[in-house]
Design an enzyme around this catalytic site. Structure first.
Site, PDB file in Angstrom:
ATOM      1  N   PHE A  85      28.959 -48.254   9.266  1.00 54.08           N
ATOM      2  CA  PHE A  85      29.162 -49.532   9.953  1.00 54.08           C
ATOM      3  C   PHE A  85      29.683 -50.622   9.036  1.00 54.08           C
ATOM      4  CE2 PHE A  85      25.010 -50.626   8.132  1.00 54.08           C
ATOM      5  CZ  PHE A  85      25.177 -51.970   7.849  1.00 54.08           C
ATOM      6  N   CYS A 107      28.176 -51.021  -0.122  1.00 55.16           N
ATOM      7  CA  CYS A 107      27.688 -49.932  -0.986  1.00 55.16           C
ATOM      8  C   CYS A 107      27.875 -50.279  -2.444  1.00 55.16           C
ATOM      9  CB  CYS A 107      28.409 -48.641  -0.661  1.00 55.16           C
ATOM     10  SG  CYS A 107      30.160 -48.765  -1.010  1.00 55.16           S
ATOM     11  N   LYS A 114      35.827 -40.600  13.391  1.00 50.49           N
ATOM     12  CA  LYS A 114      34.568 -40.857  14.110  1.00 50.49           C
ATOM     13  C   LYS A 114      33.959 -42.104  13.461  1.00 50.49           C
ATOM     14  CE  LYS A 114      30.549 -40.739  14.389  1.00 50.49           C
ATOM     15  NZ  LYS A 114      29.759 -41.988  14.557  1.00 50.49           N
ATOM     16  N   GLU A 161      17.117 -47.858  -1.052  1.00 54.60           N
ATOM     17  CA  GLU A 161      18.319 -48.651  -0.775  1.00 54.60           C
ATOM     18  C   GLU A 161      17.975 -49.583   0.387  1.00 54.60           C
ATOM     19  OE1 GLU A 161      21.740 -46.783   1.110  1.00 54.60           O
ATOM     20  OE2 GLU A 161      23.065 -48.184   0.088  1.00 54.60           O
ATOM     21  N   GLU A 200      29.001 -46.152  15.501  1.00 53.66           N
ATOM     22  CA  GLU A 200      28.804 -46.622  16.881  1.00 53.66           C
ATOM     23  C   GLU A 200      28.345 -48.083  16.922  1.00 53.66           C
ATOM     24  OE1 GLU A 200      27.224 -44.419  15.062  1.00 53.66           O
ATOM     25  OE2 GLU A 200      25.397 -43.664  15.998  1.00 53.66           O
TER      26      GLU A 200
END
Ligand code: NAD
Length: 497
Positions: free
Chosen positions: A150, A282, A174, A382, A177
């Site tokens: 995301f 990240c 893909k 994380e 969502e």
């Protein structure tokens, strides 16, 4: 008004047959703005099939024609990237300037891929044996899968698909969502750029869609970016099904601040790298390692700056937007609670931030926590939010040991004015991307992006020449033309003469 976010194949929207959907929200308002289709296995196969059918013709399309389309795509993207940035902000929450920055970094990979004829040049050896030439070529794999997280709905897919397409593959993307609309905007742009139907396709969905990409024989490789447990699952399942897989995972990035560093520069960098994009990067710095006597001064300087950060609606005048969902916001806040309970000192507390935005937005302000110890969950996990932990150590060796014993190895940085110490760090640290007085060392498109240890499963990093290598297979050809007299029958192993 709530919209429907569909799949995409053959250069048009595809609703699919599944009636399952997931809500998409605007994190700055809490409103549900859309419903994204969640593919059934049948839907996934329909989308993959489009990529399968388009592959032979795209593979045979000349490099001249392919690069012309890539240049068109680059021009359209450059002209209209603000539209894409607005879509990102509306579903992810990051401020507009940050969303635009994400698009620009993705565009740099498109620009890199425009040079694909040069990157695909093979080697040629004349007269390797008498009148025998040997040469190498690189060919596309076939239909490839890209599965993205995301936090960079445009940039991360663009780490992969420009190079995959340029090298002659067809793509099934893909997206996450949580913020799926950017993928459809990009798909529409490819169509406008002249990409033939079926070369770039979008499959919306969750685990069902991912599992079909991982197991369907037609898909030849999978490029994944997301959290470590899913990255490991994707790597194991994809490779067990005979696919080439690169799976980039989570991170816990440390910045080591040596006593001779410029503390104002370091404090600016900690704020930018800790709280930019609300820490949902990240490459965000989440662990600041203060070496020796500077810790008190450094913490004071970071705190002073963190208190000036305006948290609010990313479309307005804010420095930092909301978190992506309410559940994620609450999870990050619970880590701050745990850190406090474990005895760490909350210096700046974002839990009750007065955000400039709607009351239902998923707000959490910048949080600075001092005296964090390696065994606390605020350090071991994380967190992926605007939370910067400070760990205090006595020496460079202790700092290095801390970084190297962490299971993640995505990015790291050292702040120092000592060239020798910086050089030692770049040599000794077990992390894939290293910054020297640079807090977020994201490599340029012509280098490759990737971490070590639990931050990457597989051996190939994203984009750069490693990306070209990932999306192609090598072939070596041995050829003899001018000397048809082959010496008659000889059953021995061919010898070079
Ligand atoms: P995520 O792992 O939850 O999701 C990533 C993708 O996997 C999404 O497309 C999602 O639909 C799919 N997915 C989720 N659960 C699945 C399951 N059980 N089975 C199969 N597929 C599944 O990650 P996220 O929350 O979207 O993104 C944040 C994470 O991504 C962080 O851990 C961050 O560090 C990481 N990340 C890493 C990099 C990198 O370069 N190493 C870059 C960006 C983000």
């Amino acid at each position: 008004m709530s919209k429907t976010i569909t799949h995409w194949l053959d250069n048009k929207a595809f609703a699919g047959n599944s009636s399952t959907t997931a809500p998409v929200t605007n994190p700055a308002t809490g409103e549900v703005t859309g419903q994204v289709a969640l593919a059934s296995v049948e839907d996934a196969r329909t989308v993959i099939d489009a990529a399968v059918k388009a592959f032979p013709a795209w593979r045979d399309t000349s490099l001249a024609k392919r690069t012309a389309i890539l240049f068109n795509f680059r021009e359209l993207l450059n002209a209209r990237k603000k539209e894409l940035a607005e879509i990102i902000t509306s579903e992810h929450g990051k401020v507009l300037s940050d969303a635009l920055g994400e698009v620009t970094r993705g565009q740099e990979v498109v620009e890199f891929a425009c040079g694909i004829p040069h990157l695909l040049k093979g080697g040629f050896t004349e007269n390797a044996s008498t009148k025998v030439d040997v040469y190498s070529i690189r060919q596309p794999l076939g239909p490839v899968g890209v599965i993205s997280p995301f936090n960079f709905p445009a940039m991360v897919p663009m780490w992969f698909f420009p190079i995959a397409i340029a090298t002659g593959n067809t793509v099934v993307l893909k997206p996450s969502e949580k913020d799926p609309s950017a993928s459809l905007w990009l798909a529409q742009l490819w169509a406008e750029a002249g990409l033939p139907p079926g070369v770039f396709n979008v499959l919306q969905g969750d685990k069902t869609a991912v599992d079909e990409l991982l197991t369907n024989k037609a898909i030849k490789s999978v490029s994944f970016v997301g959290s470590t447990p899913i990255a490991e699952y994707v790597y194991r399942t994809g490779t067990a099904n005979g696919k080439r897989v690169q799976a980039l995972g989570g991170a816990k990035n440390h910045a080591v601040i040596l006593p001779d560093a410029d503390l104002d520069l370091a404090a600016d960098a900690m704020v930018n790298a800790g709280f930019g994009s609300a820490g949902e990067r990240c490459m965000a710095i989440s662990a600041c390692v203060a070496v020796g006597p500077i810790a008190d001064d450094l913490v004071a300087k970071i705190a002073e700056r963190a208190r000036t950060i305006k948290t609010g609606d990313g479309t307005k005048d804010a420095d930092m937007g909301p978190l992506v969902t309410k559940a994620h916001r609450d999870k990050v806040a619970s880590y701050i609670d745990a850190g406090e309970a474990d005895g760490a000192k909350i210096v700046v507390d974002g839990r009750n931030v007065q955000a400039e935005g709607a009351s239902d937005g998923f707000w959490l302000g910048p949080t600075l926590i001092d005296h964090v110890k390696p065994e606390m969950s605020i350090y071991t996990d994380e967190i992926f939010g605007p939370v910067l932990s400070v760990l205090r150590v006595e020496s460079y060796d202790e700092a290095l040991e801390l970084v190297n014993s962490n299971p993640y190895g995505n990015g790291t940085a050292i702040f120092t004015n000592d060239g020798g110490a910086a050089r030692r760090f770049q040599n000794e640290v077990e992390v894939g991307m290293v910054g020297i007085n640079v807090p977020i060392p994201v490599p340029m498109a012509y280098y490759s992006f990737g971490g070590w240890k639990a931050s990457l499963f597989g051996d190939t990093h994203a984009h750069g020449t490693e990306g070209v290598h990932f999306f192609t297979r090598g072939k070596a050809v041995t050829s003899r033309w001018l000397d048809p007299s082959h010496g008659g029958i000889e059953l021995g192993f061919p010898q070079n003469k």
